[in-house]
Design a protein around this motif. Structure first.
Motif, PDB file in Angstrom:
ATOM      1  N   VAL A  27     -10.651  -5.583  -1.927  1.00  0.00           N
ATOM      2  CA  VAL A  27     -10.486  -4.150  -1.733  1.00  0.00           C
ATOM      3  C   VAL A  27     -11.679  -3.433  -2.339  1.00  0.00           C
TER       4      VAL A  27
ATOM      5  N   LYS B  46     -18.910  -3.966   0.027  1.00  0.00           N
ATOM      6  CA  LYS B  46     -17.923  -4.984   0.376  1.00  0.00           C
ATOM      7  C   LYS B  46     -18.311  -5.724   1.653  1.00  0.00           C
TER       8      LYS B  46
ATOM      9  N   HIS C  89     -13.890   0.698  -2.158  1.00  0.00           N
ATOM     10  CA  HIS C  89     -14.154   1.942  -1.472  1.00  0.00           C
ATOM     11  C   HIS C  89     -15.358   1.835  -0.571  1.00  0.00           C
TER      12      HIS C  89
ATOM     13  N   LEU D 267      -6.501 -10.605  -6.348  1.00  0.00           N
ATOM     14  CA  LEU D 267      -6.957  -9.316  -5.825  1.00  0.00           C
ATOM     15  C   LEU D 267      -8.360  -9.057  -6.348  1.00  0.00           C
TER      16      LEU D 267
ATOM     17  N   CYS E  17      -6.115  -0.458  -9.115  1.00  0.00           N
ATOM     18  CA  CYS E  17      -6.137  -1.751  -8.419  1.00  0.00           C
ATOM     19  C   CYS E  17      -5.607  -2.852  -9.340  1.00  0.00           C
TER      20      CYS E  17
ATOM     21  N   ASP F 199     -10.014  -9.463   4.213  1.00  0.00           N
ATOM     22  CA  ASP F 199     -10.781  -8.218   4.192  1.00  0.00           C
ATOM     23  C   ASP F 199      -9.834  -7.102   4.619  1.00  0.00           C
ATOM     24  N   THR F 200      -9.882  -5.999   3.878  1.00  0.00           N
ATOM     25  CA  THR F 200      -8.958  -4.904   4.147  1.00  0.00           C
ATOM     26  C   THR F 200      -9.725  -3.635   4.495  1.00  0.00           C
TER      27      THR F 200
ATOM     28  N   ARG G 125       0.850  -1.182   0.000  1.00  0.00           N
ATOM     29  CA  ARG G 125       0.000   0.000   0.000  1.00  0.00           C
ATOM     30  C   ARG G 125       0.889   1.235   0.000  1.00  0.00           C
TER      31      ARG G 125
ATOM     32  N   PHE H 125      -8.850   0.693   3.734  1.00  0.00           N
ATOM     33  CA  PHE H 125      -7.788   0.641   2.744  1.00  0.00           C
ATOM     34  C   PHE H 125      -7.667   1.974   2.021  1.00  0.00           C
TER      35      PHE H 125
ATOM     36  N   SER I  16      -4.689   3.344  -0.611  1.00  0.00           N
ATOM     37  CA  SER I  16      -4.322   3.210  -2.007  1.00  0.00           C
ATOM     38  C   SER I  16      -3.094   2.326  -2.111  1.00  0.00           C
TER      39      SER I  16
ATOM     40  N   VAL J 106     -11.352  -6.648  -6.729  1.00  0.00           N
ATOM     41  CA  VAL J 106     -11.733  -5.247  -6.676  1.00  0.00           C
ATOM     42  C   VAL J 106     -13.249  -5.187  -6.635  1.00  0.00           C
TER      43      VAL J 106
ATOM     44  N   SER K 114      -5.859  -5.702   8.191  1.00  0.00           N
ATOM     45  CA  SER K 114      -6.558  -6.685   7.383  1.00  0.00           C
ATOM     46  C   SER K 114      -6.785  -7.941   8.206  1.00  0.00           C
TER      47      SER K 114
END
Ligand code: GTP
Ligand code: ZN
Length: 330
Positions: free
Chosen positions: A205, A212, A207, A125, A144, A257-258, A106, A261, A263, A127, A244
């Motif tokens: 990941v 999520k 927003h 990953l 991402c 799970d993050t 990150r 998060f 960037s 998104v 996480s």
């Protein structure tokens, strides 16, 4: 202790003779139980034994790390020394961190100027992006994707809230990149999502507001119970933890799970780093002039030549360059 500190000097020594005493060699930890770090909280690590995974119910063990070990992150595979019962009040010790297959980094931020590894050893990953409410941010998805390619992880985009907007435009933008896309909405059947997550470690990941948490709760119905349990020793529950967390999926596989998060660290990502994930394009760039940046303003890039004579789809090249440009955006 002292034995381990010798490691850094070992490579400068003359080749070892067979008769060298065992105690001078790197300690052999291969007989110790193997565990996966599921959360990190102020110098304490929650670790689940790999052998417990069959029934998925093994208690998490709280461990500290041996002084000789530098960094331990969520997802690390570690060898545990000492008490591994997980009984209340016990503390195990991380004796060794196994080599990482992937690392997801990150971005540095104001509070913490160092670019850190978020998760180790993840395969995929994921998104999570909403089709509406909040409106999609395609450049963020592109960032991402770049992070996934650089980390050596497979990308998967899950588009949520299909009950509110059509996914067609987003799918069209991702198709030329060969990125897997799944679309879900209210009351969606998650069979395809579950199948894509089975038997691997996936980092989620997304927003705030994209859905999520809704998805995680559907995938891991007892997520809250599990995570608050692993943090019992530190007295911190999931909602106060900023890190996480690795969660076992009922059907096999794990998700990371993050929360919170920000960037990804893309500041130093080179075109070549991303190209490695596009073998067809990588192959073409062998014909590029020396020092070719492969970007849109490059007059003689071999990828443009390939488009001109029909060997490469213009959409694929344009999409590749588009995700490269996302490195500059915040
Ligand atoms: N219409 C619609 N709303 C959804 C869907 N999935 C989630 N939501 C709603 O979107 C809002 C945000 O969902 P969350 O799951 O909390 O989103 P999040 O990404 O975890 O966001 P944070 O909790 O802020 O990190 C909630 O009101 C959900 O009920 C969906 O598929 N369709
Ligand atoms: Zn080029």
């Amino acid at each position: 202790m002292g034995r381990h500190d010798d490691d850094d000097h070992a490579r400068f020594e003359r080749p070892r003779r067979r008769t060298r005493p065992r105690t001078k060699e790197r300690p052999d930890y291969s007989g110790l139980p193997l565990g996966r770090v599921v959360t990190v909280d102020r110098g304490r690590y929650s670790v689940r034994l790999e052998e417990d995974r069959a029934d998925g119910t093994g208690d998490a063990i709280t461990a500290a790390k041996a002084r000789s070990i530098r960094g331990v992150v969520v997802g690390d595979l570690v060898r545990l020394d000492g008490d591994v019962t997980g009984a209340e009040g016990t503390l195990s010790r991380i004796a060794e961190v196994l080599p990482r297959t992937t690392v997801l980094r990150r971005t540095a931020d104001d509070d913490d100027p160092i670019e850190r590894i978020v998760v180790a050893n993840a395969d995929q990953l994921v998104v999570v992006a909403a089709l509406a409410d909040p409106p999609p941010r395609p450049a963020l998805i592109d960032r991402c994707l770049v992070a996934a390619f650089v980390a050596g992880m497979d990308p998967l985009v899950i588009l949520t809230k299909s009950d509110l907007a059509s996914p067609d435009e987003m799918i069209a933008a991702l198709e030329p990149l060969d990125v897997a896309v799944l679309v879900i909405g209210r009351d969606a059947d998650l069979a395809e999502v579950r199948a894509s997550l089975a038997d691997r470690i996936s980092v989620l990941v997304g927003h705030s507001g994209v859905g999520k948490s809704t998805l995680v709760n559907q995938l891991v119905p007892d997520a809250f119970r599990t995570t608050s349990h692993v943090n019992a020793v530190t007295g911190r529950g999931r909602h106060t933890s900023t890190g996480s967390v690795v969660l076992d999926l009922p059907g096999g596989g794990r998700i990371v799970d993050t929360p919170g998060f920000r960037s990804f660290g893309l500041a130093h990502v080179e075109v070549e780093d991303v190209l490695k994930a596009f073998t067809d394009l990588h192959e073409l760039t062998r014909d590029c002039p020396r020092g070719c940046t492969h970007l849109v303003d490059e007059p003689e890039c071999a990828m443009d030549v390939a488009v001109a004579d029909g060997r490469l789809s213009p959409a694929r090249l344009a999409s590749f360059r588009r995700i490269l440009e996302s490195r500059e955006q915040v």
